[in-house]
Design an enzyme around this catalytic site. Structure first.
Site, PDB file in Angstrom:
ATOM      1  N   CYS A  21     -41.623  15.539  10.007  1.00 22.14           N
ATOM      2  CA  CYS A  21     -41.347  16.208  11.262  1.00 22.14           C
ATOM      3  C   CYS A  21     -42.221  17.320  11.562  1.00 22.14           C
ATOM      4  CB  CYS A  21     -40.057  16.963  10.829  1.00 22.14           C
ATOM      5  SG  CYS A  21     -38.660  15.928  10.541  1.00 22.14           S
ATOM      6  N   VAL A  46     -43.933  16.205  15.064  1.00 22.59           N
ATOM      7  CA  VAL A  46     -43.978  17.087  16.645  1.00 22.59           C
ATOM      8  C   VAL A  46     -45.634  17.460  16.936  1.00 22.59           C
ATOM      9  CG1 VAL A  46     -43.414  19.379  16.865  1.00 22.59           C
ATOM     10  CG2 VAL A  46     -41.688  17.829  15.472  1.00 22.59           C
TER      11      VAL A  46
END
Length: 512
Positions: A153, A157
């Site tokens: 993640c 991101v």
């Protein structure tokens, strides 16, 4: 104290000792501000009602205990199936620890993977230097034949570009430009482990195929993509056995059967078996590529079709009679190899076993949850056995899966009342089973909480299985695998019957 050096107790018995019972009760009263037990029971009963079920199914932005994992887990599993391949997860150390422990707890084998160890500074300034250092250190320390990078993640991101990073890493550190570093962007906040598996297999295969010169020259061999499978250790070997009996030359694209089943003989094998680089390159010249799990291989099969003239075909976890028939007949048609008598005998033995036991399974009501291909394959076999699936749930199942499931169920009288639930989680399944019960639940170890809460026995037949040992060493695919699944289902049914008739005077049945 109830425990000492001479009397070591497991937690299951230790915490039932009077000292611990008193300690827990004191803690509840002093710190937890508990509600009266009657109120707790009242609310617990309400959460099993149709009223609560309606509220539960109206939630839109909350997922509770999804029956899936995130993309990088699938990528790490896929990479492990290639010879000398070290999986590198571009993200924090905690993420890769989760993937390693998840696989190790299921297979009871170590899972080798490294991390670029991103922390707060990398989250702000990017993880380029982490990846540069990580590639250099991992190559020097672990001597892999290739390093396969996936992302978490954090890296996704902030927008880290793996293609650019790998190029810069090779330029900055004098890293060999020829050293294979396939990579796949695997954002953990979308998709699931089956998508991560797919994009990593695609990346590794494409990394070598695109460097080959000239047009592919199709031969007689075929490629098999096994898919994300917690029973891959046994299933890959069973698949190879069946194809060898047919005389079919084949390559498994990602074979973890030896990686997650190493012997204890005094030698540590960090890289044990797997598909070799030469086999990956040769797979470009195969006659066909077949995937055992459709939703684990969509992008990979698209790449194969774009890069070659190979025949491509996807199956849905070929378990039981009809699904194994379809797979073997497709292989026979593509290769021109006949299905040998030995496999026909195995088929007949499975049919005979099903016939012997049909009275115990006919009309039983079971629920199934798990990955889309597993739920489809398991449901197809249940219908063959005369079992009535009550609920079929797949958190990572999509509308196309739902449509295909409903078509399968419409073809059988045992599926006429089955409800199909794509993109629902295990808290949804709890409401479903509380209001429209099944006799058994088929799925992973996570279903044991449904068993404890609702009293519905769990049959463990898919990944992950944390609380039982060595299930993955026995096949579930093919005719032999179908026999194993049949026995597992029967044992659950007959064990429940024994428990239900334990009261003296009700039943003395010894033969069933």
């Amino acid at each position: 104290m109830p425990q000492n050096a001479d009397r070591v107790l497991d937690h299951a018995t230790l915490f039932r000792e009077p000292e611990y019972e008193a300690m827990f009760e004191s803690k509840r009263n002093a710190f937890e501000c508990p509600h009266p037990e009657e109120k707790v029971q009242e609310i617990a009963d309400w959460t099993k009602s149709w009223d609560y079920r309606e509220k539960n199914f109206n939630r839109e932005v909350l997922t509770v205990n999804p029956a899936k994992a995130c993309q990088p887990l699938g990528a790490v599993f896929a990479a492990a199936g290639f010879d000398g391949c070290l999986s590198m997860v571009h993200g924090s150390q905690g993420c890769v620890a989760y993937y390693r422990s998840h696989l190790a707890r299921h297979f009871k084998e170590p899972c080798s993977a490294v991390s670029t160890s991103m922390t707060e500074d990398a989250a702000v300034f990017g993880g380029l230097q982490n990846l540069v250092d990580g590639l250099t250190n991992a190559s020097a320390l672990y001597d892999p034949k290739m390093i396969a990078i996936s992302t978490t993640c954090m890296a996704e991101v902030i927008g880290d570009d793996l293609n650019s990073f790998v190029i810069q890493a090779k330029e900055k550190n004098g890293f060999s430009k020829e050293f294979p570093v396939p990579f796949a962007h695997t954002p953990a906040f979308v998709g699931s482990h089956v998508n991560g598996y797919d994009v990593m297999v695609k990346s590794i295969v494409a990394n070598f195929w695109t460097k080959e010169e000239g047009e592919p020259t199709p031969g007689e061999a075929i490629n098999i993509i096994p898919g994300f499978d917690g029973f891959a250790v046994a299933n890959n070997r069973e698949l190879t056995r069946m194809l060898d009996l047919m005389g079919v030359e084949h390559t498994l694209l990602s074979d973890v059967s030896d990686v997650f089943d190493t012997p204890t003989d005094g030698t540590f094998r960090m890289y044990a078996g797997g598909t070799t680089i030469d086999e990956i390159k040769a797979a470009r010249n195969a006659k066909a590529t077949l995937a055992l799990q459709q939703w684990c291989s969509e992008k990979t099969l698209e790449m194969v079709a774009d890069e070659t003239s190979q025949t491509t075909q996807a199956f849905n976890y070929p378990m039981g009679v009809s699904a194994t028939d379809a797979f073997l007949m497709a292989v026979s048609e593509i290769t021109g190899k006949a299905i040998p008598e030995s496999l026909e005998l195995e088929r007949g033995r499975l049919v005979d076993a099903m016939t012997d036991s049909q009275s115990w399974l006919h009309g039983r009501k079971m629920a199934v949850f798990g990955d889309p291909d597993f739920v489809y394959g398991m449901t197809a076999f249940l219908l063959e056995l005369g079992v009535e699936p009550v609920h079929c749930l797949s958190t990572n199942g999509n509308p196309a899966w739902e449509k295909k499931m409903k078509a399968l169920l419409e073809d059988s009288p045992f599926g006429k009342d089955t409800q199909v639930w794509p993109r629902k989680d295990l808290w949804h399944l709890r409401s479903l089973l509380a209001t429209e019960p099944a006799e058994f639940v088929i799925g992973s170890s996570h279903g044991k909480f449904l068993q404890q809460d609702l009293g519905i026995p769990l049959i463990r037949l898919t990944f992950p299985i944390f609380d039982r040992h060595h299930h993955h060493r026995f096949p579930t695919l093919g005719y032999q695998g179908g026999l194993r699944v049949l026995v597992t289902l029967l044992d659950a049914v007959l064990d429940k019957l024994d428990r239900d008739t334990e009261k003296p005077g009700i039943s003395y049945d010894l033969t069933r």
